[in-house]
Design a protein around this motif. Sequence first.
Motif, PDB file in Angstrom:
ATOM      1  N   CYS A  63      -4.909  -6.409   5.964  1.00  0.00           N
ATOM      2  CA  CYS A  63      -4.445  -7.390   4.973  1.00  0.00           C
ATOM      3  C   CYS A  63      -3.708  -6.735   3.807  1.00  0.00           C
ATOM      4  CB  CYS A  63      -5.630  -8.189   4.450  1.00  0.00           C
ATOM      5  SG  CYS A  63      -6.336  -9.321   5.657  1.00  0.00           S
ATOM      6  N   ALA A  64      -3.251  -5.517   3.991  1.00  0.00           N
ATOM      7  CA  ALA A  64      -2.641  -4.756   2.895  1.00  0.00           C
ATOM      8  C   ALA A  64      -1.118  -4.734   3.005  1.00  0.00           C
ATOM      9  CB  ALA A  64      -3.197  -3.331   2.887  1.00  0.00           C
ATOM     10  N   THR A  65      -0.492  -4.004   2.102  1.00  0.00           N
ATOM     11  CA  THR A  65       0.958  -3.812   2.131  1.00  0.00           C
ATOM     12  C   THR A  65       1.359  -3.048   3.389  1.00  0.00           C
ATOM     13  OG1 THR A  65       0.807  -1.686   0.992  1.00  0.00           O
ATOM     14  CG2 THR A  65       0.994  -3.661  -0.396  1.00  0.00           C
ATOM     15  N   ALA A  66       2.658  -3.046   3.676  1.00  0.00           N
ATOM     16  CA  ALA A  66       3.150  -2.324   4.850  1.00  0.00           C
ATOM     17  C   ALA A  66       2.759  -0.846   4.783  1.00  0.00           C
ATOM     18  CB  ALA A  66       4.671  -2.465   4.952  1.00  0.00           C
ATOM     19  N   GLN A  67       2.791  -0.268   3.577  1.00  0.00           N
ATOM     20  CA  GLN A  67       2.449   1.143   3.420  1.00  0.00           C
ATOM     21  C   GLN A  67       1.002   1.413   3.798  1.00  0.00           C
ATOM     22  OE1 GLN A  67       2.281   2.567  -0.630  1.00  0.00           O
ATOM     23  NE2 GLN A  67       2.625   4.691  -0.013  1.00  0.00           N
ATOM     24  N   ARG A  68       0.076   0.588   3.281  1.00  0.00           N
ATOM     25  CA  ARG A  68      -1.341   0.797   3.563  1.00  0.00           C
ATOM     26  C   ARG A  68      -1.697   0.377   4.987  1.00  0.00           C
ATOM     27  NH1 ARG A  68      -1.740   4.523   0.306  1.00  0.00           N
ATOM     28  NH2 ARG A  68      -3.924   4.621   0.967  1.00  0.00           N
TER      29      ARG A  68
ATOM     30  N   ALA B  14      -4.349 -13.263  -3.065  1.00  0.00           N
ATOM     31  CA  ALA B  14      -5.245 -14.405  -2.897  1.00  0.00           C
ATOM     32  C   ALA B  14      -6.201 -14.176  -1.726  1.00  0.00           C
ATOM     33  CB  ALA B  14      -4.433 -15.678  -2.697  1.00  0.00           C
ATOM     34  N   MET B  15      -5.688 -13.602  -0.641  1.00  0.00           N
ATOM     35  CA  MET B  15      -6.550 -13.341   0.517  1.00  0.00           C
ATOM     36  C   MET B  15      -7.581 -12.264   0.186  1.00  0.00           C
ATOM     37  SD  MET B  15      -7.543 -14.070   3.488  1.00  0.00           S
ATOM     38  CE  MET B  15      -6.286 -15.172   4.090  1.00  0.00           C
ATOM     39  N   SER B  16      -7.163 -11.227  -0.520  1.00  0.00           N
ATOM     40  CA  SER B  16      -8.108 -10.180  -0.935  1.00  0.00           C
ATOM     41  C   SER B  16      -9.202 -10.771  -1.816  1.00  0.00           C
ATOM     42  CB  SER B  16      -7.383  -9.073  -1.686  1.00  0.00           C
ATOM     43  OG  SER B  16      -6.483  -8.386  -0.845  1.00  0.00           O
ATOM     44  N   ALA B  17      -8.826 -11.731  -2.666  1.00  0.00           N
ATOM     45  CA  ALA B  17      -9.805 -12.390  -3.529  1.00  0.00           C
ATOM     46  C   ALA B  17     -10.766 -13.238  -2.697  1.00  0.00           C
ATOM     47  CB  ALA B  17      -9.087 -13.258  -4.557  1.00  0.00           C
ATOM     48  N   PHE B  18     -10.216 -13.981  -1.748  1.00  0.00           N
ATOM     49  CA  PHE B  18     -11.041 -14.835  -0.886  1.00  0.00           C
ATOM     50  C   PHE B  18     -12.048 -14.013  -0.092  1.00  0.00           C
ATOM     51  CE2 PHE B  18     -11.540 -16.770   3.387  1.00  0.00           C
ATOM     52  CZ  PHE B  18     -12.234 -17.928   3.020  1.00  0.00           C
ATOM     53  N   LEU B  19     -11.591 -12.879   0.435  1.00  0.00           N
ATOM     54  CA  LEU B  19     -12.448 -12.033   1.270  1.00  0.00           C
ATOM     55  C   LEU B  19     -13.257 -11.025   0.453  1.00  0.00           C
ATOM     56  CD1 LEU B  19      -9.904 -11.300   4.158  1.00  0.00           C
ATOM     57  CD2 LEU B  19     -11.798 -12.923   4.180  1.00  0.00           C
ATOM     58  N   LYS B  20     -12.941 -10.922  -0.839  1.00  0.00           N
ATOM     59  CA  LYS B  20     -13.597  -9.944  -1.723  1.00  0.00           C
ATOM     60  C   LYS B  20     -13.495  -8.532  -1.127  1.00  0.00           C
ATOM     61  CE  LYS B  20     -16.774 -12.923  -4.275  1.00  0.00           C
ATOM     62  NZ  LYS B  20     -18.164 -13.151  -4.714  1.00  0.00           N
ATOM     63  N   ILE B  21     -12.289  -8.144  -0.795  1.00  0.00           N
ATOM     64  CA  ILE B  21     -12.062  -6.809  -0.246  1.00  0.00           C
ATOM     65  C   ILE B  21     -12.187  -5.790  -1.379  1.00  0.00           C
ATOM     66  CG2 ILE B  21     -10.416  -5.287   0.919  1.00  0.00           C
ATOM     67  CD1 ILE B  21      -9.148  -7.758   2.161  1.00  0.00           C
ATOM     68  N   PRO B  22     -13.077  -4.820  -1.273  1.00  0.00           N
ATOM     69  CA  PRO B  22     -13.207  -3.795  -2.325  1.00  0.00           C
ATOM     70  C   PRO B  22     -11.870  -3.116  -2.601  1.00  0.00           C
ATOM     71  CG  PRO B  22     -15.050  -3.665  -0.814  1.00  0.00           C
ATOM     72  CD  PRO B  22     -14.077  -4.638  -0.206  1.00  0.00           C
ATOM     73  N   HIS B  23     -11.555  -2.940  -3.867  1.00  0.00           N
ATOM     74  CA  HIS B  23     -10.211  -2.523  -4.257  1.00  0.00           C
ATOM     75  C   HIS B  23      -9.823  -1.134  -3.772  1.00  0.00           C
ATOM     76  CE1 HIS B  23     -12.481  -0.341  -7.341  1.00  0.00           C
ATOM     77  NE2 HIS B  23     -11.399   0.383  -7.544  1.00  0.00           N
ATOM     78  N   ASP B  24     -10.805  -0.269  -3.469  1.00  0.00           N
ATOM     79  CA  ASP B  24     -10.480   1.111  -3.129  1.00  0.00           C
ATOM     80  C   ASP B  24     -10.457   1.405  -1.630  1.00  0.00           C
ATOM     81  OD1 ASP B  24     -13.244   0.645  -2.999  1.00  0.00           O
ATOM     82  OD2 ASP B  24     -13.699   2.768  -3.240  1.00  0.00           O
TER      83      ASP B  24
END
Length: 390
Positions: free
Chosen positions: A75-80, A298-308
Amino acid sequence: MKTAVIIAEYNPFHKGHQWQIATLRALGCSHIIAIVSGNFVQRAEPAIFPKATRCKAALLGGVDLVLELPLPYACATAQRFAFGAVSLANACGCADTLCFGSECGDLLLLQQAADFLLDPHFHDAVKPFLSQGMTFAKARTLALREMGFSQPSILEQPNNTLAIEYLMQLRQTGSSLTPLTLERQGVGHGESAPQEGFASASYIRSLLIEGKADEAAPFLAQSSASFLAQQPPVTPEDRIFLARLRTLSLQDLSSLPDCSEGIEHRLHHAIRTACSMEELYSLTKTKRYSLARIRRLAMSAFLKIPHDLHRLPPPYLRVLGFTKQGQELLCKMRTCAELPVSGSLATLSAASPTAKRFAQAEARSCDLYNLFEPTLLPCGQDYRFSPIRI
């Protein structure tokens, strides 16, 4: 044994994917590994079919071993996204080739673009354009033109962009994998009409969501068309997204992956104002922040993906499914894989503290994904998942 790795979402598995696999076989690849996103994909939405269904379609379509791309990269940027996937490909320890599609089909041109982006002067070249409030994608194209790259417009096409990110990650990780690009067949990414017997994944998804499985079937891979056409598509529901997002504080939002420059304030206001996800995106989007970036936030917020987590290297290789030839790969990986390999998320979770964090995020996302499925199940299903065998 010549082994190729494909990075994909198979959302859903269609004729273009089957053509890529057939081409690799024709080029002499005896074994094919697919690294596939789980239940949520990079366009920041739930996959149209659960990962087990998409894994089965891939195996029926000629893939030998399916590994899961962990949620923080999927669910990250193309780079990640590329960082996570290429790191997994390297960690297999038994692959020779990394194969990916592109609109241009020109490996040399893509490598030249990667060279410019890896040039230390690129960061100085892009800064003036970013300071004008441009999106990073637009600023990058203008910076490459200023640096002397002859065809910066290739970065305006999504498969080219991802291909370049793969090449950059291959170089930055010191990978021994040989890159191979195949020109995308038929329609372009997101095209609304089929061409030459091929249709884009977005067009096929729209047919399936509208209940037009019979119209979608001709564009799905023949090996899995009847199987997929019988599966109920998973569709997002705004109320479920908004219900979860409205519980988040400003502090929660500020810790999201890639959240910077105060965008959390706009997102917090939009969450408390919007009555649909489209309205939320519209209220948050700025000239600097693209719609794609807002959707991922918004998806990261919904899934509560840890920022690191998306910045950490993957801690394991999770097996989603395999064929008899895939078993040969797994046997080889017992001695050459650089990370723990298992089909059990519970087993992998015990490998390290980092592995436990990745596994918990994955399992939590599957519990939320199940809310969009026709049949509601108890939490913890991802820990009970068994690899698909064909």
